[in-house]
Design a protein around this motif. Structure first.
Motif, PDB file in Angstrom:
ATOM      1  N   MET B   1       0.846  -1.198   0.000  1.00  0.00           N
ATOM      2  CA  MET B   1       0.000   0.000   0.000  1.00  0.00           C
ATOM      3  C   MET B   1       0.886   1.254   0.000  1.00  0.00           C
ATOM      4  O   MET B   1       1.924   1.284   0.649  1.00  0.00           O
ATOM      5  CB  MET B   1      -0.871   0.004   1.272  1.00  0.00           C
ATOM      6  N   GLU B  75     -13.117   2.315   6.042  1.00  0.00           N
ATOM      7  CA  GLU B  75     -12.393   1.433   5.117  1.00  0.00           C
ATOM      8  C   GLU B  75     -11.975   0.133   5.820  1.00  0.00           C
ATOM      9  O   GLU B  75     -12.191  -0.967   5.294  1.00  0.00           O
ATOM     10  CB  GLU B  75     -11.159   2.161   4.573  1.00  0.00           C
ATOM     11  N   ARG B  79     -13.368  -3.853   5.121  1.00  0.00           N
ATOM     12  CA  ARG B  79     -12.546  -5.007   4.709  1.00  0.00           C
ATOM     13  C   ARG B  79     -13.107  -6.277   5.328  1.00  0.00           C
ATOM     14  O   ARG B  79     -12.951  -7.371   4.790  1.00  0.00           O
ATOM     15  CB  ARG B  79     -11.101  -4.833   5.168  1.00  0.00           C
ATOM     16  N   VAL B 251     -13.562   1.190  -1.078  1.00  0.00           N
ATOM     17  CA  VAL B 251     -12.140   0.813  -1.062  1.00  0.00           C
ATOM     18  C   VAL B 251     -11.931  -0.382  -0.117  1.00  0.00           C
ATOM     19  O   VAL B 251     -11.199  -1.320  -0.427  1.00  0.00           O
ATOM     20  CB  VAL B 251     -11.247   2.005  -0.631  1.00  0.00           C
ATOM     21  N   GLN B 255     -10.475  -3.925  -1.173  1.00  0.00           N
ATOM     22  CA  GLN B 255      -9.275  -4.460  -0.514  1.00  0.00           C
ATOM     23  C   GLN B 255      -9.571  -5.816   0.140  1.00  0.00           C
ATOM     24  O   GLN B 255      -8.767  -6.738   0.067  1.00  0.00           O
ATOM     25  CB  GLN B 255      -8.777  -3.460   0.532  1.00  0.00           C
ATOM     26  N   ASP B 259      -7.740  -9.191  -0.816  1.00  0.00           N
ATOM     27  CA  ASP B 259      -7.028  -9.982   0.209  1.00  0.00           C
ATOM     28  C   ASP B 259      -7.428 -11.456   0.104  1.00  0.00           C
ATOM     29  O   ASP B 259      -6.581 -12.347   0.120  1.00  0.00           O
ATOM     30  CB  ASP B 259      -7.372  -9.492   1.626  1.00  0.00           C
ATOM     31  N   ALA B 289      -5.280  -4.800  -7.718  1.00  0.00           N
ATOM     32  CA  ALA B 289      -4.485  -4.062  -6.726  1.00  0.00           C
ATOM     33  C   ALA B 289      -4.300  -2.614  -7.160  1.00  0.00           C
ATOM     34  O   ALA B 289      -4.447  -1.682  -6.354  1.00  0.00           O
ATOM     35  CB  ALA B 289      -3.130  -4.745  -6.523  1.00  0.00           C
ATOM     36  N   THR B 292      -7.609  -0.683  -6.869  1.00  0.00           N
ATOM     37  CA  THR B 292      -7.951  -0.424  -5.462  1.00  0.00           C
ATOM     38  C   THR B 292      -7.105   0.729  -4.916  1.00  0.00           C
ATOM     39  O   THR B 292      -7.605   1.620  -4.232  1.00  0.00           O
ATOM     40  CB  THR B 292      -7.734  -1.692  -4.615  1.00  0.00           C
ATOM     41  N   GLU B 293      -5.828   0.701  -5.259  1.00  0.00           N
ATOM     42  CA  GLU B 293      -4.937   1.753  -4.755  1.00  0.00           C
ATOM     43  C   GLU B 293      -5.310   3.112  -5.348  1.00  0.00           C
ATOM     44  O   GLU B 293      -5.272   4.135  -4.658  1.00  0.00           O
ATOM     45  CB  GLU B 293      -3.482   1.399  -5.090  1.00  0.00           C
ATOM     46  N   ARG B 296      -8.296   4.345  -3.559  1.00  0.00           N
ATOM     47  CA  ARG B 296      -7.934   4.814  -2.218  1.00  0.00           C
ATOM     48  C   ARG B 296      -7.312   6.204  -2.293  1.00  0.00           C
ATOM     49  O   ARG B 296      -7.658   7.101  -1.521  1.00  0.00           O
ATOM     50  CB  ARG B 296      -6.973   3.812  -1.577  1.00  0.00           C
TER      51      ARG B 296
END
Lengths: 260, 384
Positions: B1, B75, B79, B251, B255, B259, B289, B292-293, B296
């Protein structure tokens, strides 16, 4: 009701590695945490003080970095923290450690209850708590799973045994070691964490606790570790399934062949 | 991250929220998804950890942070379970109007209760015939002496029935259309204020969604938030600052799904090796990934901009909500794909992420409405 809680900073993993030559635990590269059983001790102390007033003082013997464990204890509700730290304490076994902590608690003076976790997950000896009580010459109740009653001058608690539990009563001050059934430790609060960040942590050296130098560290530790080894993994058993009667016959045949 | 250079306090918020997610939310998520029961016990833990007050000023019992802080917590919770996370975040949505437009007395009365988590807030805007077109609302509030009399109903109200303090919008002057709407605080238990049908939802099932029914409900004049007629503008400004929270929820969903997908890809063996070693899977995970980043980063930037007091944040927060929720839907769908047949089964966790993700593209303004907001802002920029 003033409570002293003794904690230990331990490596996070339960799979600790042991130095083959010195026979000491290898701590390098492993994240440090509060010994999980001590979290129950902290929680119980905090609950007692929430109910009866007073304060929780958390004590640890360890290197300077053990301060992090004390700060975490404050975030979980402890009021004060004392780090007992001196090079003279290095290499202490359970006798020297319990002596050192007992001398620190003597200096704290004003306490009604001492609470420890039942054992640490690295050494697993379960000796330091009882050792402290012996050095202070106060009663102890080990493996406490519930405090039934707490009065001004006495405590009644359930002590876990292999068969069930015993109910014991003791005058105060008294030392308890606690098992995980006793409570459900809280998650720290934001306010607690912020308080912990700025809290003053007292550091006491050997001279501060008026300890006899030959009872500290390696000098005060009669324990000698001769050999440490991992017990061999138990081999898998054979499962006989199918119809019960056939399985029983097969097992009996194997028993006859090997044992009887 | 990416390192977002969080302050020490923000790291604390993230760490505590993560611990609550690991120890309380994740183990309970499937059960709440199944039963639809509101997670009162977990809400209590969040409250004890001071998280309901992160964005509320210290003088009203909060921690003095902002939108970014609530995004961090939302956030992390998402998750584990976006539905349980919503039970947390929705309280803020009902509180922002008080924070933005409340009088000193109103703030003193309500904010400490909400900051401590003793009371939950909720926001009542939508009506059956007034969804994206909020100005078509039918609920009315009529001033009679020292009180208003409210009649009508709100539906799809998040935490409806479980919350205590409701901010609702009603028409005080129908003739003026959108300019005739006003905001009111209505407390649970007020005579004439009842709860109707509880919705049976596709996802976010831990969160309750109910109707609010007002029948000659008398609320004191002091419960009017701001001035009469500014209700619609106030609601829009509330949504401008609340959207990053939905972005943060999205987000968290992305994530969480990522995961699970990564962990599963590593352990799942086909053709004699872990499917993570296949480039086709790696490329899917790489896209998931990166998306998602990116989501974020946009959500954090938008939240920080609001906290810094910048003006005209609506376009940016619309982008954050729209982009992050589209990412959540895509990443969760891809996570199900990586799980293969198992991903479609309720026994495995990722189908829930896919169901939960869908709502983030719909509520607090559909993503089509978000695009309208962005488009309108772009048009305005060409004039300037």
């Amino acid at each position: 009701m003033n409570v002293v809680v003794c904690i230990k900073q331990v490596p996070e993993t339960t799979q600790v590695k042991i130095d083959p030559i010195t026979k000491n635990l290898i701590r390098e590269g492993v994240k440090s945490i509060i010994n999980p059983y001590d979290l129950y001790a902290i929680e119980e102390g905090v609950r007692i003080v929430e109910q009866h007033g007073g304060k929780v003082t958390v004590v640890t013997m360890g290197p300077p970095q053990a301060e992090a464990a004390l700060r975490e204890a404050i975030s979980l509700g402890a009021d004060e923290a004392i780090l007992v730290s001196d090079r003279a304490f290095a290499g202490a076994d359970t006798l020297a450690t319990s002596y050192t902590l007992a001398m620190a608690i003597k200096k704290i003076k004003d306490y009604d209850l001492i609470i420890c976790g039942k054992q640490a997950i690295d050494g697993d000896t379960a000796q330091v708590g009882p050792g402290i009580a012996a050095h202070l010459d106060i009663p102890q109740i080990t493996y406490v799973r519930k405090i039934e009653a707490l009065e001004e001058k006495s405590i009644t608690a359930q002590r876990t045994t292999e068969e069930g539990y015993e109910v014991l009563q003791s005058p105060l001050p008294c030392l308890l070691t606690v098992v995980k059934e006793i409570n459900n430790p809280r998650i720290p609060s934001l306010k607690g964490k912020m308080k912990a960040k700025n809290a003053a942590i007292l550091t006491w050296k050997a001279a501060d606790i008026e300890a006899e130098s030959d009872r500290l560290g390696i000098a005060g530790s009669p324990t000698e570790v001769w050999k440490i080894y991992t017990p061999p993994a138990r081999s898998k058993g054979q499962i006989y399934d199918g119809d019960p009667e056939g399985a029983v016959n097969a097992i009996v045949a194997v028993l006859k062949e090997h044992l009887i | 991250m990416i390192d977002y250079l969080l302050t020490e306090e923000q790291k604390m918020i993230r760490d505590i929220s993560r611990q609550i997610t690991d120890e309380k939310i994740r183990p309970a998520a499937l059960e709440h998804d199944k039963t639809g029961h509101f997670p009162h016990d977990i809400v209590k833990v969040m409250a004890q950890s001071d998280l309901f007050g992160v964005y509320i000023p210290q003088e009203y019992g909060g921690m003095g942070g902002g939108i970014f802080d609530i995004c961090l917590a939302t956030e992390e919770f998402s998750r584990g379970c976006a539905g349980i996370a919503l039970c947390y975040a929705a309280s803020a949505l009902g509180t922002y109007p008080i924070l933005l437009f409340g009088s000193e007395e109103q703030k003193k009365k309500y904010l400490p209760l909400i900051a401590s988590g003793k009371k939950l807030g909720a926001f009542g805007l939508t009506e059956p015939s007034a969804g994206s077109d909020a100005s078509a609302m039918l609920t009315t509030a009529e001033l009679k002496g020292d009180h208003y009399v409210i009649n009508g109903m709100k539906h799809f109200v998040t935490s409806g029935g479980d919350a205590d303090i409701y901010t609702i919008i009603a028409m005080t002057n129908k003739a003026r259309g959108a300019r005739g709407a006003s905001l009111f605080v209505v407390e649970k238990g007020t005579p004439g204020f009842e709860f109707g049908k509880k919705e049976d939802k596709m996802g976010i099932r831990a969160s309750s969604t109910r109707e609010l029914i007002f029948t000659d409900c008398k609320v004191p004049k002091e419960n009017l938030l701001g001035k009469e007629g500014m209700g619609f503008i106030a609601a829009m400004r509330t949504l401008d600052i609340s959207r990053p929270g939905i972005g943060a929820q999205a987000v968290g969903i992305a994530q969480g799904a990522l995961d699970h997908a990564l962990k599963y890809a590593k352990q799942r063996k086909q053709f004699g090796k872990s499917i993570l070693t296949f480039q086709g899977i790696q490329w899917m995970l790489a896209d998931m990934a990166a998306q998602t980043e990116a989501a974020r980063a946009l959500v954090y930037a938008s939240a920080r901009e609001i906290d810094a007091g910048c003006k005209d944040v609506g376009k940016d927060s619309a982008m954050a909500k729209m982009f992050a929720s589209d990412v959540a839907m895509k990443v969760a769908t891809d996570a199900v794909q990586i799980f293969g047949g198992y991903g479609y089964m309720k026994e495995y966790p990722v189908e829930k992420f896919m169901r939960d993700a869908k709502i983030t593209q719909i509520y607090e303004g559909t993503n089509q409405i978000q695009r309208n907001i962005i488009g309108l802002a772009l048009m305005k920029e060409t004039v300037q």
